[in-house]
Design a protein around this motif. Sequence first.
Motif, short mmCIF file in Angstrom:
data_model
loop_
_atom_site.label_atom_id
_atom_site.label_comp_id
_atom_site.label_asym_id
_atom_site.label_seq_id
_atom_site.Cartn_x
_atom_site.Cartn_y
_atom_site.Cartn_z
N MET A 52 0.84 -1.21 0.00
CA MET A 52 0.00 0.00 0.00
C MET A 52 0.87 1.25 0.00
O MET A 52 0.55 2.24 -0.66
CB MET A 52 -0.95 -0.01 1.20
N LEU A 53 1.97 1.21 0.74
CA LEU A 53 2.88 2.35 0.75
C LEU A 53 3.53 2.54 -0.63
O LEU A 53 3.69 3.67 -1.10
CB LEU A 53 3.96 2.14 1.82
N ALA A 54 3.86 1.43 -1.29
CA ALA A 54 4.47 1.49 -2.62
C ALA A 54 3.48 1.93 -3.68
O ALA A 54 3.87 2.46 -4.73
CB ALA A 54 5.05 0.13 -2.98
N GLY A 55 2.19 1.71 -3.43
CA GLY A 55 1.17 2.07 -4.41
C GLY A 55 0.68 0.91 -5.25
O GLY A 55 -0.16 1.08 -6.14
N PHE A 56 1.19 -0.30 -4.98
CA PHE A 56 0.76 -1.48 -5.73
C PHE A 56 -0.58 -2.03 -5.22
O PHE A 56 -1.23 -2.81 -5.89
CB PHE A 56 1.82 -2.59 -5.66
N GLU A 57 -0.95 -1.64 -4.01
CA GLU A 57 -2.27 -1.95 -3.45
C GLU A 57 -2.90 -0.65 -2.94
O GLU A 57 -2.18 0.28 -2.55
CB GLU A 57 -2.16 -2.95 -2.28
N SER A 58 -4.22 -0.60 -2.95
CA SER A 58 -4.92 0.59 -2.46
C SER A 58 -5.64 0.25 -1.16
O SER A 58 -6.24 -0.83 -1.05
CB SER A 58 -5.94 1.07 -3.50
N PRO A 59 -5.63 1.15 -0.17
CA PRO A 59 -6.37 0.90 1.06
C PRO A 59 -7.87 0.81 0.79
O PRO A 59 -8.38 1.50 -0.10
CB PRO A 59 -6.06 2.13 1.93
N THR A 60 -8.55 -0.04 1.52
CA THR A 60 -10.01 -0.09 1.44
C THR A 60 -10.60 1.15 2.09
O THR A 60 -11.62 1.68 1.64
CB THR A 60 -10.53 -1.36 2.14
N SER A 61 -9.95 1.61 3.14
CA SER A 61 -10.34 2.87 3.79
C SER A 61 -9.12 3.45 4.48
O SER A 61 -8.12 2.77 4.70
CB SER A 61 -11.46 2.63 4.81
N GLY A 62 -9.20 4.73 4.81
CA GLY A 62 -8.07 5.39 5.46
C GLY A 62 -7.19 6.12 4.47
O GLY A 62 -7.42 6.09 3.25
N ASP A 63 -6.16 6.79 4.98
CA ASP A 63 -5.28 7.62 4.15
C ASP A 63 -3.81 7.32 4.43
O ASP A 63 -3.44 6.94 5.55
CB ASP A 63 -5.54 9.10 4.42
N ILE A 64 -2.99 7.56 3.39
CA ILE A 64 -1.53 7.50 3.53
C ILE A 64 -1.00 8.86 3.11
O ILE A 64 -1.34 9.37 2.04
CB ILE A 64 -0.92 6.39 2.65
N LEU A 65 -0.17 9.45 3.97
CA LEU A 65 0.38 10.78 3.69
C LEU A 65 1.90 10.70 3.58
O LEU A 65 2.56 9.98 4.35
CB LEU A 65 0.01 11.77 4.79
N LEU A 66 2.45 11.46 2.64
CA LEU A 66 3.89 11.60 2.46
C LEU A 66 4.22 13.08 2.58
O LEU A 66 3.71 13.89 1.80
CB LEU A 66 4.33 11.06 1.09
N HIS A 70 -1.47 13.84 0.79
CA HIS A 70 -2.16 12.57 0.56
C HIS A 70 -1.62 11.91 -0.70
O HIS A 70 -1.58 12.52 -1.76
CB HIS A 70 -3.68 12.81 0.42
N ILE A 71 -1.21 10.64 -0.58
CA ILE A 71 -0.72 9.90 -1.75
C ILE A 71 -1.52 8.62 -1.97
O ILE A 71 -1.12 7.77 -2.77
CB ILE A 71 0.78 9.55 -1.62
N THR A 72 -2.65 8.50 -1.28
CA THR A 72 -3.44 7.26 -1.36
C THR A 72 -3.78 6.90 -2.80
O THR A 72 -3.75 5.73 -3.19
CB THR A 72 -4.73 7.39 -0.53
N GLY A 73 -4.07 7.90 -3.62
CA GLY A 73 -4.44 7.62 -5.01
C GLY A 73 -3.31 7.83 -6.00
O GLY A 73 -3.53 7.73 -7.22
N THR A 74 -2.11 8.11 -5.52
CA THR A 74 -0.97 8.36 -6.42
C THR A 74 -0.40 7.04 -6.93
O THR A 74 -0.10 6.15 -6.14
CB THR A 74 0.14 9.14 -5.67
N PRO A 75 -0.24 6.88 -8.26
CA PRO A 75 0.30 5.62 -8.80
C PRO A 75 1.75 5.41 -8.38
O PRO A 75 2.46 6.38 -8.06
CB PRO A 75 0.17 5.79 -10.31
N PRO A 76 2.23 4.15 -8.40
CA PRO A 76 3.59 3.84 -7.92
C PRO A 76 4.69 4.66 -8.58
O PRO A 76 5.60 5.14 -7.90
CB PRO A 76 3.73 2.35 -8.25
N HIS A 77 4.61 4.83 -9.92
CA HIS A 77 5.72 5.50 -10.62
C HIS A 77 5.82 6.98 -10.28
O HIS A 77 6.85 7.61 -10.55
CB HIS A 77 5.56 5.30 -12.14
#
Length: 364
Positions: A52-66, A70-77
């Motif tokens: 999920m941190l790498a972006g290869f999986e998406s959280p079902t709920s919640g947020d990831i911040l860098l 917010h990077i929850t919807g940011t693609p891996p590349h």
Amino acid sequence: MTQEPLVRFQRVQKTYDGEQLVVRQLDLDIHRGEFLSLLGPSGSGKTTTLMMLAGFESPTSGDILLDGRHITGTPPHRRHFGMVFQNYALFPHLSVGQNVAYPLTVRKVPKDEQRRRVQRALEMVQLRGMDDRLPGRLSGGQQQRVALARALVFEPQLVLMDEPLGALDKQLREHMQIELKELHRQLGVTFVYVTHDQGEALTMSDRVAVFNEGVIQQLDTVEQLYERPANRFVAGFVGDNTVLKGVLRSAGNCAEMALPDGRVLTGLNVSGAAAGAEVEACIRPERVVLERQVEASGPGVLEAEVARVIYFGDHLRLLCTMGGGQADATVKLPLSGLQGAAPPQGGERVWLRFPIDHVRIYAA
């Protein structure tokens, strides 16, 4: 003012089937420049967290911040993280230099700058002069170094590693652990490292997050994790333990427990169990004190019999029969501690002293 973490997981959950949560309500801060290991058994949620941190999986709920974004919807590349996998994921038809240069090529870095950065990355992992070799002509350890150089060459602020040393033999794996930790110290880059090997996590990490059933059981420094496990799972998963079962006789922080045969042991009531509760006392084998010459007495001293002696080079490991339906107690005895005396033998009667400060009592 406390510095903002580099990465923050906020109330993150992940399910693949809509029913079973692989990751449950994850709140985790990753500090800048630290070496954080995600440790746990298979299916505990550690790899899913990394993906999920790498972006290869998406959280079902919640947020990831860098960096607070917010990077929850940011693609891996577009996250620009370095990534090292267990299977190396090198391009077999490209040379070492071309493999390492690949992240720079896709970022359209000028050729001269590519050459400079590739040479610097190869020097960092001690592969200077191997630019033209193909991966198939390298050893497993060398291929892993190429994968690491490729992850570092574009100077990411975060390097993610998914069991990268799992395919190496024991001696090479231990050597690479030391090299990785030294490289981390030199570069100051944030490393997030997934492993199921507790020794590996303790050797390299600044902090370790111990996962089980999708939940972080304890997040702590390696010393605190080993010396003060927060619960029975962590105590059993990280390091060796002698475990004795009984019933708590008194409550409070320092409590007495009665073994089934009536003997009494005193320790720290970590989980706050109530009097009368079934409990387990855990102590590290190196903290148990062996008494041999005369019958010992006092609180926390239990009689035992040496069942087996195992030679480990720098220490002996004794398996001692405790009786009363208990499992064998394990005692680590440094060879230097013998001071010329003959080592214990199978069948020898001994007394084991369990220091109160190192006995941790958990609800069963």
